[in-house]
Write a protein that holds these residues in place. Structure first.
Motif, PDB file in Angstrom:
ATOM      1  N   SER A  27       0.829  -1.211   0.000  1.00 52.49           N
ATOM      2  CA  SER A  27       0.000   0.000   0.000  1.00 52.49           C
ATOM      3  C   SER A  27       0.860   1.258   0.000  1.00 52.49           C
ATOM      4  CB  SER A  27      -0.945   0.003   1.198  1.00 52.49           C
ATOM      5  OG  SER A  27      -0.233   0.133   2.403  1.00 52.49           O
ATOM      6  N   ARG A  28       2.051   1.183   0.575  1.00 54.85           N
ATOM      7  CA  ARG A  28       2.975   2.326   0.568  1.00 54.85           C
ATOM      8  C   ARG A  28       3.691   2.482  -0.762  1.00 54.85           C
ATOM      9  NH1 ARG A  28       6.466   3.141   5.666  1.00 54.85           N
ATOM     10  NH2 ARG A  28       4.923   4.321   6.801  1.00 54.85           N
ATOM     11  N   GLN A  29       3.951   1.365  -1.436  1.00 59.74           N
ATOM     12  CA  GLN A  29       4.680   1.373  -2.708  1.00 59.74           C
ATOM     13  C   GLN A  29       3.825   0.644  -3.747  1.00 59.74           C
ATOM     14  OE1 GLN A  29       6.345   2.253  -5.317  1.00 59.74           O
ATOM     15  NE2 GLN A  29       8.203   2.524  -4.124  1.00 59.74           N
ATOM     16  N   PRO A  30       2.942   1.358  -4.452  1.00 61.26           N
ATOM     17  CA  PRO A  30       2.021   0.714  -5.402  1.00 61.26           C
ATOM     18  C   PRO A  30       2.714  -0.043  -6.538  1.00 61.26           C
ATOM     19  CG  PRO A  30       1.362   2.977  -4.972  1.00 61.26           C
ATOM     20  CD  PRO A  30       2.684   2.772  -4.319  1.00 61.26           C
ATOM     21  N   ARG A  31       3.970   0.254  -6.833  1.00 58.52           N
ATOM     22  CA  ARG A  31       4.675  -0.486  -7.888  1.00 58.52           C
ATOM     23  C   ARG A  31       4.897  -1.947  -7.516  1.00 58.52           C
ATOM     24  NH1 ARG A  31       9.924   1.659  -9.626  1.00 58.52           N
ATOM     25  NH2 ARG A  31       9.801  -0.120 -11.007  1.00 58.52           N
ATOM     26  N   LEU A  32       4.744  -2.301  -6.244  1.00 61.00           N
ATOM     27  CA  LEU A  32       4.875  -3.698  -5.831  1.00 61.00           C
ATOM     28  C   LEU A  32       3.759  -4.554  -6.428  1.00 61.00           C
ATOM     29  CD1 LEU A  32       5.940  -3.357  -2.093  1.00 61.00           C
ATOM     30  CD2 LEU A  32       7.329  -4.185  -3.991  1.00 61.00           C
ATOM     31  N   PHE A  33       2.622  -3.946  -6.755  1.00 60.86           N
ATOM     32  CA  PHE A  33       1.531  -4.690  -7.389  1.00 60.86           C
ATOM     33  C   PHE A  33       1.888  -5.092  -8.819  1.00 60.86           C
ATOM     34  CE2 PHE A  33      -1.102  -2.281  -4.230  1.00 60.86           C
ATOM     35  CZ  PHE A  33      -1.464  -3.380  -3.487  1.00 60.86           C
ATOM     36  N   GLU A  34       2.877  -4.430  -9.414  1.00 61.49           N
ATOM     37  CA  GLU A  34       3.326  -4.747 -10.770  1.00 61.49           C
ATOM     38  C   GLU A  34       4.382  -5.847 -10.780  1.00 61.49           C
ATOM     39  OE1 GLU A  34       4.687  -1.103 -12.498  1.00 61.49           O
ATOM     40  OE2 GLU A  34       2.858  -0.034 -11.953  1.00 61.49           O
ATOM     41  N   CYS A  35       4.883  -6.230  -9.614  1.00 59.65           N
ATOM     42  CA  CYS A  35       5.944  -7.237  -9.511  1.00 59.65           C
ATOM     43  C   CYS A  35       5.402  -8.630  -9.820  1.00 59.65           C
ATOM     44  CB  CYS A  35       6.539  -7.239  -8.110  1.00 59.65           C
ATOM     45  SG  CYS A  35       7.414  -5.731  -7.700  1.00 59.65           S
ATOM     46  N   THR A  36       6.306  -9.510 -10.213  1.00 61.08           N
ATOM     47  CA  THR A  36       5.904 -10.893 -10.448  1.00 61.08           C
ATOM     48  C   THR A  36       5.569 -11.544  -9.107  1.00 61.08           C
ATOM     49  OG1 THR A  36       8.171 -11.707 -10.289  1.00 61.08           O
ATOM     50  CG2 THR A  36       7.375 -11.102 -12.485  1.00 61.08           C
ATOM     51  N   ARG A  37       4.631 -12.467  -9.144  1.00 63.14           N
ATOM     52  CA  ARG A  37       4.214 -13.160  -7.918  1.00 63.14           C
ATOM     53  C   ARG A  37       5.387 -13.902  -7.280  1.00 63.14           C
ATOM     54  NH1 ARG A  37      -1.728 -15.521  -8.566  1.00 63.14           N
ATOM     55  NH2 ARG A  37      -2.688 -13.693  -9.463  1.00 63.14           N
ATOM     56  N   THR A  50       8.750  -6.456 -13.749  1.00 60.78           N
ATOM     57  CA  THR A  50       9.146  -5.793 -12.511  1.00 60.78           C
ATOM     58  C   THR A  50       9.267  -6.875 -11.448  1.00 60.78           C
ATOM     59  OG1 THR A  50       7.930  -3.811 -13.165  1.00 60.78           O
ATOM     60  CG2 THR A  50       8.522  -4.000 -10.848  1.00 60.78           C
ATOM     61  N   GLU A  51      10.396  -6.878 -10.754  1.00 61.96           N
ATOM     62  CA  GLU A  51      10.649  -7.894  -9.730  1.00 61.96           C
ATOM     63  C   GLU A  51      10.869  -7.230  -8.381  1.00 61.96           C
ATOM     64  OE1 GLU A  51      13.909 -10.181 -11.212  1.00 61.96           O
ATOM     65  OE2 GLU A  51      12.658 -11.172 -12.721  1.00 61.96           O
ATOM     66  N   CYS A  52      10.474  -7.929  -7.351  1.00 67.94           N
ATOM     67  CA  CYS A  52      10.584  -7.444  -5.986  1.00 67.94           C
ATOM     68  C   CYS A  52      11.824  -8.036  -5.324  1.00 67.94           C
ATOM     69  CB  CYS A  52       9.336  -7.845  -5.222  1.00 67.94           C
ATOM     70  SG  CYS A  52       9.304  -7.281  -3.517  1.00 67.94           S
ATOM     71  N   GLN A  53      12.489  -7.213  -4.524  1.00 73.75           N
ATOM     72  CA  GLN A  53      13.616  -7.691  -3.733  1.00 73.75           C
ATOM     73  C   GLN A  53      13.462  -7.200  -2.310  1.00 73.75           C
ATOM     74  OE1 GLN A  53      17.385  -6.454  -5.307  1.00 73.75           O
ATOM     75  NE2 GLN A  53      17.496  -8.193  -6.678  1.00 73.75           N
ATOM     76  N   PHE A  54      13.831  -8.055  -1.360  1.00 75.46           N
ATOM     77  CA  PHE A  54      13.860  -7.639   0.035  1.00 75.46           C
ATOM     78  C   PHE A  54      15.245  -7.098   0.336  1.00 75.46           C
ATOM     79  CE2 PHE A  54      14.937  -8.586   4.495  1.00 75.46           C
ATOM     80  CZ  PHE A  54      14.038  -7.733   5.099  1.00 75.46           C
TER      81      PHE A  54
END
Length: 126
Positions: A58-68, A105-109
């Motif tokens: 919710s803070r970073q809406p681009r995370l919704f574009e990341c691959t599952r 778009t990929e997510c990284q911790f």
């Protein structure tokens, strides 16, 4: 559906599918709740991890574009370390990156400095 999201048989490729929206993200996290339960430390619960992931999105809406797949890997990594991935406390962050090779778009911790300090203290060597 784009060519990057279709599999060899023309069906949807779930590995490259986007998270989409909040409801899809919540359903995705509910589906892997048992896996989170297996790796989460005693001081956290799977519900707390899931809530932190929803706050981060919710803070970073681009995370919704990341691959599952990348999103789940990042949440699992945060769970294994026992760090807050929402970014609120500065322990760690879920950050979306654009992969130019396959156009996703990929997510990284990424652990924050406060998270690294927490891990060092938890190790008992400090």
């Amino acid at each position: 559906m784009t060519a990057a999201m279709t599999g060899p048989n023309g069906g949807a490729n779930t590995a490259l599918a986007k998270v989409g929206n909040r409801n899809n993200l919540k359903a995705l996290l509910d589906a892997v709740r048992s896996s989170i339960l297996d790796v989460v430390p005693k001081h956290l619960t799977p519900e707390r991890i899931m809530k932190m992931a929803l706050i981060a999105a919710s803070r970073q809406p681009r995370l919704f574009e990341c691959t599952r797949e990348s999103f789940l890997q990042s949440v699992m990594r945060a769970s294994e370390l026992g760090l807050d991935c929402s970014g609120t406390l500065g322990s760690g962050y879920l950050v979306p990156f654009r992969n130019k090779k396959n156009g996703t778009t990929e997510c990284q911790f990424i652990p924050g400095y406060r998270g690294l300090i927490e891990l060092a203290r938890r190790s008992g060597q400090i």
